[in-house]
Design an enzyme around this catalytic site. Sequence first.
Site, short mmCIF file in Angstrom:
data_model
loop_
_atom_site.label_atom_id
_atom_site.label_comp_id
_atom_site.label_asym_id
_atom_site.label_seq_id
_atom_site.Cartn_x
_atom_site.Cartn_y
_atom_site.Cartn_z
N MET A 35 66.18 -1.07 51.16
CA MET A 35 66.18 0.39 51.15
C MET A 35 65.59 0.88 49.84
O MET A 35 66.02 0.47 48.76
CB MET A 35 67.61 0.92 51.33
N GLN A 102 61.75 -8.13 48.96
CA GLN A 102 60.71 -7.56 49.82
C GLN A 102 59.59 -6.92 49.00
O GLN A 102 59.85 -6.17 48.06
CB GLN A 102 61.29 -6.51 50.77
N CYS A 131 57.35 0.20 56.99
CA CYS A 131 57.59 1.51 56.37
C CYS A 131 56.71 2.56 57.04
O CYS A 131 55.48 2.44 57.04
CB CYS A 131 57.31 1.47 54.88
N LYS A 170 59.23 -8.00 58.25
CA LYS A 170 59.97 -6.92 58.90
C LYS A 170 58.95 -5.93 59.46
O LYS A 170 58.08 -5.46 58.73
CB LYS A 170 60.90 -6.24 57.90
N HIS A 198 62.46 -3.91 63.84
CA HIS A 198 63.03 -2.56 63.88
C HIS A 198 62.55 -1.92 65.18
O HIS A 198 61.35 -1.72 65.37
CB HIS A 198 62.55 -1.75 62.68
N GLY A 232 68.28 -1.29 63.81
CA GLY A 232 68.28 -0.01 64.52
C GLY A 232 69.54 0.18 65.35
O GLY A 232 70.07 -0.77 65.92
N ASN A 233 70.04 1.43 65.39
CA ASN A 233 71.20 1.81 66.21
C ASN A 233 72.51 1.22 65.72
O ASN A 233 73.45 1.06 66.50
CB ASN A 233 71.00 1.41 67.68
N GLU A 256 70.86 2.77 57.38
CA GLU A 256 71.56 4.04 57.24
C GLU A 256 73.07 3.88 57.33
O GLU A 256 73.82 4.48 56.55
CB GLU A 256 71.07 5.03 58.31
#
Length: 492
Positions: A35, A102, A131, A170, A198, A232-233, A256
């Site tokens: 992040m 990364q 990204c 990624k 992702h 994701g999710n 997130e």
Amino acid sequence: MDSIPSPQVEKRRKLGGYEFYREVLGSPKYIVAPMVDQSELAYRRLTRRYGAQLVYTPMINAKMFMDAQHKGYRDVNFDIPSGEEGAHASSSTESDRPLVIQFCANSPTHLLAAAKVVEAHCDAIDINLGCPQEIAKRGHYGAFLMDEWELVFEMINTLHKNLSVPVTAKFRVFPSIEKTVEYAQMLERAGAQILTCHGRMKEQRGVNSGLASLAHIRAVKEAVSVPVFANGNVLFAHDVARVLTETGADGVMSAEGILYNPALFRGLASGSGSSSSASEPTSTSTPTPASLTSEENPTHDGYQNLMHTNPSHADLALEYLEIVRSLKTRTNVGAVKGHLFKLMRPALGKEPQWDLRERLGRIRVNPKKMDEGLDEYVKICEEMKIRMEVSRRPNAHRFRSHTTARPRHKRSSDRPRRAPALASTTILQTVAATWGRWKEGEEEKGGVVEVGDVEAVTPEKRPIESDVGDSEVMKKARIEVDSVPASVAVAA
């Protein structure tokens, strides 16, 4: 007389694929995403205390990392001299392993040079191919390389052939499952030993992010022979098992969810708050997570479960600040404030805590006098803890969830987000000031901007509207914001 040959140092065989996943990484299932400016060492330590089994660094620009003109960029992004980033557990320090560093790049030469500097301090090097932000478009990296397969292949293959540690990748998905699978297979052929998929397209970002496609991730998992992480999710603990089941992935990566609740993975590994499959034993000096000792009412099972995976945000904030204070490695002052806004967001958005929100926004920390700034942050967090203490205990009527760490709820993209007005300035003035700072390069772009003490979701050319305030100026304050920058970290 024959010369005595020099002793040969045995070179450790570089593992790959599932052998690397099991023997080096320890078969991690609960993974913290890279992040931007937010998965720094202090926050990595916090998430490891609460069950994260593998953690990625923030995305690092490979060219800037090696550029002598960007003095200080290297130490700010990965501080090797301090000896804490990428360190193994010892009697004097907590472990920062397993760790993946990364990089973003569009040049195999720059990428290899940067990776060579840090390969001894990590378990793998990851290439950012996902990204979706405008800064990545301008810099020509991340998801904006998705159509340049030859370049992507060359970057991965160069690291695969020249590093002593594995290379991973990624990436985001294409609209078509078939093309996504073909792309993933190309990444594997190039030498990627783990793939993180992702399940969103590069156009899905900010408030327009929508849901990730688990079907795409499942198709990738079934088509390749290397481990696959699903991204994701994942916002709550119960999402983890669902994503693992629906995708068949080897691990779940959260950005997130973990950003707003670093205890997201707590207790998921063998019923404990720490990894049971880490590649090395945890140091006996590792502190116990603060909220493990919090008062909990044993007669309320639902409350106990909630407090286990969503503990007190004030406790988490105080624990994070204590980690920052304990490190030799300098933590970016912007990252500290950003984390506090996100951790305590559920309460800061409530009117009784608007004064704390404004005080937090006004603090300016001199990096050379970090302890003084941390003292101010601690005062606010301690006051927040006192205010939340009564509310965090269950009662016969309802449990107030604003006392616990939890993710924000995204608004739909078809209507504006209403943000409370500042007590001391107008939305117009604040956004203008934020825009000016961004123009000077102090902030990144993205989907959320924290304006002083206001958090407003702002896609490109999306109006911010506020109808809360003491004056007519504050009522119905409506402005057009074109590509407003973000202080909320975006998963790289």
